[in-house]
Design an enzyme around this catalytic site. Structure first.
Site, short mmCIF file in Angstrom:
data_model
loop_
_atom_site.label_atom_id
_atom_site.label_comp_id
_atom_site.label_asym_id
_atom_site.label_seq_id
_atom_site.Cartn_x
_atom_site.Cartn_y
_atom_site.Cartn_z
N TYR A 36 0.87 -1.18 0.00
CA TYR A 36 0.00 0.00 0.00
C TYR A 36 0.90 1.23 0.00
CZ TYR A 36 -4.06 -2.91 1.36
OH TYR A 36 -5.07 -3.84 1.41
N LEU A 186 -18.24 -1.27 2.75
CA LEU A 186 -18.95 -0.13 2.14
C LEU A 186 -18.79 -0.15 0.63
CD1 LEU A 186 -17.92 2.63 4.71
CD2 LEU A 186 -20.09 1.40 4.55
N ARG A 188 -16.24 0.07 -1.04
CA ARG A 188 -15.27 1.11 -1.39
C ARG A 188 -15.91 2.50 -1.49
NH1 ARG A 188 -10.91 -1.74 -3.16
NH2 ARG A 188 -11.25 -3.92 -3.68
N GLY A 189 -16.97 2.68 -0.77
CA GLY A 189 -17.63 3.98 -0.75
C GLY A 189 -18.92 4.00 -1.55
N SER A 192 -22.10 3.72 0.62
CA SER A 192 -21.99 4.55 1.82
C SER A 192 -23.01 5.67 1.87
CB SER A 192 -20.59 5.19 1.88
OG SER A 192 -20.45 6.14 0.84
N1 NAP Z 1 -7.41 -8.27 1.05
C1 NAP Z 1 -7.69 -7.45 0.07
O1 NAP Z 1 -7.60 -7.80 -1.11
C2 NAP Z 1 -8.15 -6.05 0.36
C3 NAP Z 1 -8.62 -5.25 -0.67
C4 NAP Z 1 -9.05 -3.97 -0.38
C5 NAP Z 1 -9.02 -3.50 0.92
N2 NAP Z 1 -8.54 -4.30 1.91
C6 NAP Z 1 -8.46 -3.80 3.31
O2 NAP Z 1 -9.74 -3.40 3.75
C7 NAP Z 1 -9.71 -2.06 4.22
C8 NAP Z 1 -11.02 -1.39 3.87
O3 NAP Z 1 -11.17 -1.42 2.46
P1 NAP Z 1 -11.80 -0.24 1.65
O4 NAP Z 1 -11.25 1.03 2.16
O5 NAP Z 1 -11.65 -0.52 0.22
O6 NAP Z 1 -13.32 -0.44 1.95
P2 NAP Z 1 -14.57 0.36 2.39
O7 NAP Z 1 -14.53 0.55 3.86
O8 NAP Z 1 -15.68 -0.38 1.77
O9 NAP Z 1 -14.50 1.76 1.63
C9 NAP Z 1 -13.82 2.84 2.16
C10 NAP Z 1 -14.19 4.08 1.40
O10 NAP Z 1 -15.59 4.35 1.63
C11 NAP Z 1 -15.80 5.74 1.74
N3 NAP Z 1 -16.64 6.02 2.91
C12 NAP Z 1 -17.78 6.70 2.90
N4 NAP Z 1 -18.30 6.76 4.13
C13 NAP Z 1 -17.46 6.14 4.95
C14 NAP Z 1 -17.44 5.92 6.34
N5 NAP Z 1 -18.40 6.35 7.16
N6 NAP Z 1 -16.40 5.25 6.87
C15 NAP Z 1 -15.40 4.82 6.07
N7 NAP Z 1 -15.36 5.01 4.75
C16 NAP Z 1 -16.39 5.69 4.18
C17 NAP Z 1 -14.43 6.36 1.90
O11 NAP Z 1 -14.17 7.05 0.73
P3 NAP Z 1 -13.73 8.57 0.79
O12 NAP Z 1 -12.80 8.73 1.95
O13 NAP Z 1 -13.06 8.73 -0.52
O14 NAP Z 1 -15.02 9.30 0.92
C18 NAP Z 1 -13.44 5.25 1.97
O15 NAP Z 1 -12.31 5.53 1.16
C19 NAP Z 1 -8.49 -1.43 3.56
O16 NAP Z 1 -7.98 -0.38 4.32
C20 NAP Z 1 -7.55 -2.61 3.45
O17 NAP Z 1 -6.81 -2.72 4.66
C21 NAP Z 1 -8.12 -5.56 1.64
#
Ligand code: NAP
Length: 315
Positions: A36, A186, A188-189, A192
């Site tokens: 990352y 979420l 990825r947003g 949300s």
């Molecule tokens: N194993 C794998 O292949 C894999 C793949 C992807 C992720 N991951 C892990 O999972 C974690 C979470 O993944 P993700 O960030 O893609 O998923 P997520 O939690 O589904 O999406 C996060 C995005 O949602 C938006 N959002 C809107 N409201 C929110 C709220 N209240 N709280 C948090 N986010 C909100 C944010 O976008 P904005 O900030 O742009 O508004 C944020 O960037 C990552 O940090 C990573 O450690 C693992």
């Protein structure tokens, strides 16, 4: 992840403040990947944790993805020597003597999973790692890995919009006693309530290329999300809180990861802990967003081929 990569620029001071606010609120699991931002995220977490007692937080690290200086993805490496090499860089960047859960980010088809897991087990025996994890592995791989060494958890996408694991992977994990760390709760947003057709992804935001965020798929997916708004308003909560609460409702063995990059988003996400969903609420949510209703695949075609989890019958 989003503090270092994938979702466009992030604010460093706000990222650090968000990690501290999460710890203050009782969050005790931080997930990262050495790739990352090519070590950026581990350095950030290392800085955030400098004055925090090590036992206060579990650190989960993914390794194995190979990248070039232009940020391209150029393969995966699960060889035992690579495992040890990746780990030693990770420990230095995080400023710690051990990682709590260590996992290959994507299954390397060139290396039997038993060999990768065997190398992690060696690192456990030496005290550098506590638990073996997996990421986006299919049911058969989970079985093989678990037979080589007990697997603590499988990290995999799971949300109202991505329910593929329910067919085979989740039952297999439950049979074996392997927990799930659900990411993309979420979507990825997208799921949300904060995403809209007008919100163009900023430069460097890979959502601009994700099938679910583009073209007609986006219209169809936003319509699904809109169908949740009525329930959110009735319950005086947000759509994001409903989506996280849904993931929390799926069982104590499912740990939702939430990708908050700011304290404001974190506050909203933590509010999901107070949301109570009745059986009727859950039925309404699943009627609004039926399993399999999402338009478009989870990733673009070049990334889909690396998903061992998509090679079985699950979709
Ligand atoms: N194993 C794998 O292949 C894999 C793949 C992807 C992720 N991951 C892990 O999972 C974690 C979470 O993944 P993700 O960030 O893609 O998923 P997520 O939690 O589904 O999406 C996060 C995005 O949602 C938006 N959002 C809107 N409201 C929110 C709220 N209240 N709280 C948090 N986010 C909100 C944010 O976008 P904005 O900030 O742009 O508004 C944020 O960037 C990552 O940090 C990573 O450690 C693992």
């Amino acid at each position: 992840m989003g503090m270092s990569d994938f979702y466009g620029p992030a604010d460093r001071a706000e990222s650090l403040a968000t990690i501290h606010a999460a710890l203050d609120a009782g969050v005790d699991l931080l997930d990262t990947g050495d790739y990352y931002g090519m070590g950026h995220n581990e350095l950030l977490i290392g800085e955030a944790l400098r004055a925090v007692p090590r036992e206060r937080v579990l650190i989960s690290v993914k390794f194995g993805a190979l990248r070039d200086p232009q940020n391209n993805w150029i393969g995966y490496d699960g060889r035992p020597a690579a495992v040890k090499n990746f780990l030693s860089y990770t420990l230095r960047r995080l400023g710690t003597d051990h990682v709590d859960v260590y996992r290959l980010g994507r299954v390397d088809p060139a290396v039997p999973i038993e060999e990768t897991v065997g190398a992690i087990a060696e690192m456990i025996a030496k005290g550098y790692v506590r638990q073996v994890g997996l990421s986006e592995a299919g049911a058969e791989t989970v079985r093989r890995a678990h037979a080589a060494h007990p697997v603590a958890d499988l990290q995999i996408e799971y949300s109202l919009l991505s329910r593929g694991i329910e067919a085979e992977i989740l039952p297999t994990c439950r049979e074996l006693g392997v927990a799930i760390t659900a990411y993309g709760v979420l979507s990825r947003g997208l799921l949300s309530g904060h995403w809209s057709k007008e919100r163009a992804a900023t430069p460097g935001d890979f959502r601009a290329h994700l099938p679910r965020f583009t073209g007609e798929n986006l219209d169809r997916n936003l319509a699904l999300v809109d169908a949740l708004r009525g329930l959110a308003i009735e319950k005086s909560v947000t759509v994001a809180q409903l989506a996280i609460a849904w993931a929390l409702s799926r069982g104590a063995d499912i740990v939702p990861l939430v990708g908050a990059r700011t304290r404001e988003r974190l506050r909203e996400a933590l509010g999901a802990l107070d949301v109570e969903l009745s059986a009727a609420d859950l039925a309404r949510m699943e009627a609004a967003v039926p399993a399999g209703a999402a338009a478009g695949e989870r990733y673009g075609a070049p990334a889909m081929v690396h998903l061992d989890s998509e090679k079985g019958s699950a979709a």
